[in-house]
Motif scaffolding. Sequence first.
Motif, PDB file in Angstrom:
ATOM      1  N   TYR A 116      15.059 -34.247  17.803  1.00  0.00           N
ATOM      2  CA  TYR A 116      15.437 -35.066  16.651  1.00  0.00           C
ATOM      3  C   TYR A 116      14.763 -34.626  15.358  1.00  0.00           C
ATOM      4  O   TYR A 116      15.370 -34.706  14.287  1.00  0.00           O
ATOM      5  CB  TYR A 116      15.200 -36.551  16.938  1.00  0.00           C
ATOM      6  CG  TYR A 116      16.284 -37.132  17.813  1.00  0.00           C
ATOM      7  CD1 TYR A 116      17.569 -37.314  17.324  1.00  0.00           C
ATOM      8  CD2 TYR A 116      16.044 -37.461  19.131  1.00  0.00           C
ATOM      9  CE1 TYR A 116      18.579 -37.819  18.122  1.00  0.00           C
ATOM     10  CE2 TYR A 116      17.042 -37.964  19.944  1.00  0.00           C
ATOM     11  CZ  TYR A 116      18.315 -38.147  19.425  1.00  0.00           C
ATOM     12  OH  TYR A 116      19.319 -38.645  20.218  1.00  0.00           O
ATOM     13  N   ASP A 117      13.534 -34.130  15.408  1.00  0.00           N
ATOM     14  CA  ASP A 117      12.908 -33.580  14.193  1.00  0.00           C
ATOM     15  C   ASP A 117      13.771 -32.438  13.646  1.00  0.00           C
ATOM     16  O   ASP A 117      14.042 -32.372  12.446  1.00  0.00           O
ATOM     17  CB  ASP A 117      11.498 -33.075  14.460  1.00  0.00           C
ATOM     18  CG  ASP A 117      10.436 -34.160  14.510  1.00  0.00           C
ATOM     19  OD1 ASP A 117      10.764 -35.361  14.367  1.00  0.00           O
ATOM     20  OD2 ASP A 117       9.251 -33.804  14.704  1.00  0.00           O
ATOM     21  N   PHE A 145      17.343 -33.827  12.339  1.00  0.00           N
ATOM     22  CA  PHE A 145      17.302 -34.524  11.055  1.00  0.00           C
ATOM     23  C   PHE A 145      16.790 -33.634   9.932  1.00  0.00           C
ATOM     24  O   PHE A 145      17.192 -33.794   8.780  1.00  0.00           O
ATOM     25  CB  PHE A 145      16.498 -35.815  11.165  1.00  0.00           C
ATOM     26  CG  PHE A 145      17.152 -36.839  12.068  1.00  0.00           C
ATOM     27  CD1 PHE A 145      18.515 -37.078  12.019  1.00  0.00           C
ATOM     28  CD2 PHE A 145      16.407 -37.543  12.993  1.00  0.00           C
ATOM     29  CE1 PHE A 145      19.127 -38.003  12.850  1.00  0.00           C
ATOM     30  CE2 PHE A 145      17.002 -38.483  13.830  1.00  0.00           C
ATOM     31  CZ  PHE A 145      18.368 -38.711  13.759  1.00  0.00           C
ATOM     32  N   GLY A 150      16.141 -34.771   6.506  1.00  0.00           N
ATOM     33  CA  GLY A 150      15.299 -35.856   7.009  1.00  0.00           C
ATOM     34  C   GLY A 150      13.877 -35.417   7.265  1.00  0.00           C
ATOM     35  O   GLY A 150      13.561 -34.227   7.263  1.00  0.00           O
ATOM     36  N   LYS A 151      13.024 -36.394   7.474  1.00  0.00           N
ATOM     37  CA  LYS A 151      11.604 -36.152   7.750  1.00  0.00           C
ATOM     38  C   LYS A 151      11.327 -36.277   9.244  1.00  0.00           C
ATOM     39  O   LYS A 151      12.053 -36.953   9.961  1.00  0.00           O
ATOM     40  CB  LYS A 151      10.757 -37.165   6.990  1.00  0.00           C
ATOM     41  CG  LYS A 151      10.876 -37.010   5.497  1.00  0.00           C
ATOM     42  CD  LYS A 151      10.032 -38.042   4.776  1.00  0.00           C
ATOM     43  CE  LYS A 151      10.216 -37.844   3.278  1.00  0.00           C
ATOM     44  NZ  LYS A 151       9.660 -38.918   2.511  1.00  0.00           N
ATOM     45  N   TYR A 153      12.499 -42.751  12.961  1.00  0.00           N
ATOM     46  CA  TYR A 153      13.065 -41.997  11.845  1.00  0.00           C
ATOM     47  C   TYR A 153      13.631 -43.015  10.870  1.00  0.00           C
ATOM     48  O   TYR A 153      14.416 -43.877  11.264  1.00  0.00           O
ATOM     49  CB  TYR A 153      14.177 -41.056  12.327  1.00  0.00           C
ATOM     50  CG  TYR A 153      13.663 -40.014  13.294  1.00  0.00           C
ATOM     51  CD1 TYR A 153      13.200 -38.789  12.829  1.00  0.00           C
ATOM     52  CD2 TYR A 153      13.625 -40.256  14.657  1.00  0.00           C
ATOM     53  CE1 TYR A 153      12.712 -37.827  13.709  1.00  0.00           C
ATOM     54  CE2 TYR A 153      13.143 -39.298  15.544  1.00  0.00           C
ATOM     55  CZ  TYR A 153      12.695 -38.090  15.058  1.00  0.00           C
ATOM     56  OH  TYR A 153      12.210 -37.151  15.936  1.00  0.00           O
ATOM     57  N   HIS A 197      15.582 -43.921   7.098  1.00  0.00           N
ATOM     58  CA  HIS A 197      16.418 -43.429   6.010  1.00  0.00           C
ATOM     59  C   HIS A 197      17.193 -44.593   5.412  1.00  0.00           C
ATOM     60  O   HIS A 197      17.840 -45.344   6.145  1.00  0.00           O
ATOM     61  CB  HIS A 197      17.381 -42.363   6.517  1.00  0.00           C
ATOM     62  CG  HIS A 197      18.233 -41.768   5.447  1.00  0.00           C
ATOM     63  ND1 HIS A 197      17.729 -40.909   4.496  1.00  0.00           N
ATOM     64  CD2 HIS A 197      19.533 -41.935   5.152  1.00  0.00           C
ATOM     65  CE1 HIS A 197      18.691 -40.560   3.676  1.00  0.00           C
ATOM     66  NE2 HIS A 197      19.796 -41.165   4.057  1.00  0.00           N
ATOM     67  N   TRP A 201      23.629 -29.221  11.156  1.00  0.00           N
ATOM     68  CA  TRP A 201      23.109 -30.286  12.023  1.00  0.00           C
ATOM     69  C   TRP A 201      23.359 -29.921  13.486  1.00  0.00           C
ATOM     70  O   TRP A 201      22.461 -29.985  14.323  1.00  0.00           O
ATOM     71  CB  TRP A 201      23.812 -31.587  11.631  1.00  0.00           C
ATOM     72  CG  TRP A 201      23.520 -32.803  12.424  1.00  0.00           C
ATOM     73  CD1 TRP A 201      22.524 -33.707  12.206  1.00  0.00           C
ATOM     74  CD2 TRP A 201      24.287 -33.308  13.540  1.00  0.00           C
ATOM     75  NE1 TRP A 201      22.618 -34.728  13.125  1.00  0.00           N
ATOM     76  CE2 TRP A 201      23.682 -34.505  13.945  1.00  0.00           C
ATOM     77  CE3 TRP A 201      25.410 -32.852  14.226  1.00  0.00           C
ATOM     78  CZ2 TRP A 201      24.166 -35.263  15.007  1.00  0.00           C
ATOM     79  CZ3 TRP A 201      25.894 -33.609  15.289  1.00  0.00           C
ATOM     80  CH2 TRP A 201      25.269 -34.796  15.660  1.00  0.00           C
TER      81      TRP A 201
END
Length: 126
Positions: free
Chosen positions: A19-20, A23, A28-29, A41, A43, A80
């Motif tokens: 997932y890191d 995203f 994403g972070k 996570y 957002h 992605w």
Amino acid sequence: MFSHIMVGANDIAAAKAFYDALFAAVGGKPAITDDMGRLIYMHDGALFMVTKPIDGEPACHANGGTIGFTMASPEQADAWHAAGVAAGGKTCEDAPGVREASFGKLYLAYLRDPAGNKLCGLHRMA
């Protein structure tokens, strides 16, 4: 409409790596980990969370269930998808591409995460 989505995982380290990367491909972070070991996570006020099942049983995915993530463009959906595959996910459904739906053209990219949860990167075509 949604406040959060939580999926189960048996291997939190593998889930975090997946997932890191997933995203990060869309800006994403990395996850933060709470005191119960859950990945979080954040957002736009919503949360996507990953946890070992609280009941102690193995995590499993929903048959017929899909979690969809909005993508800004087909290129972002492709990035992605590629990041997910590179981080241990598996492609599923058809290859990423345009699909005709009763409500218009969609660009869809499907993955299964390391625990088998089905994910979709979706861009609504103009």
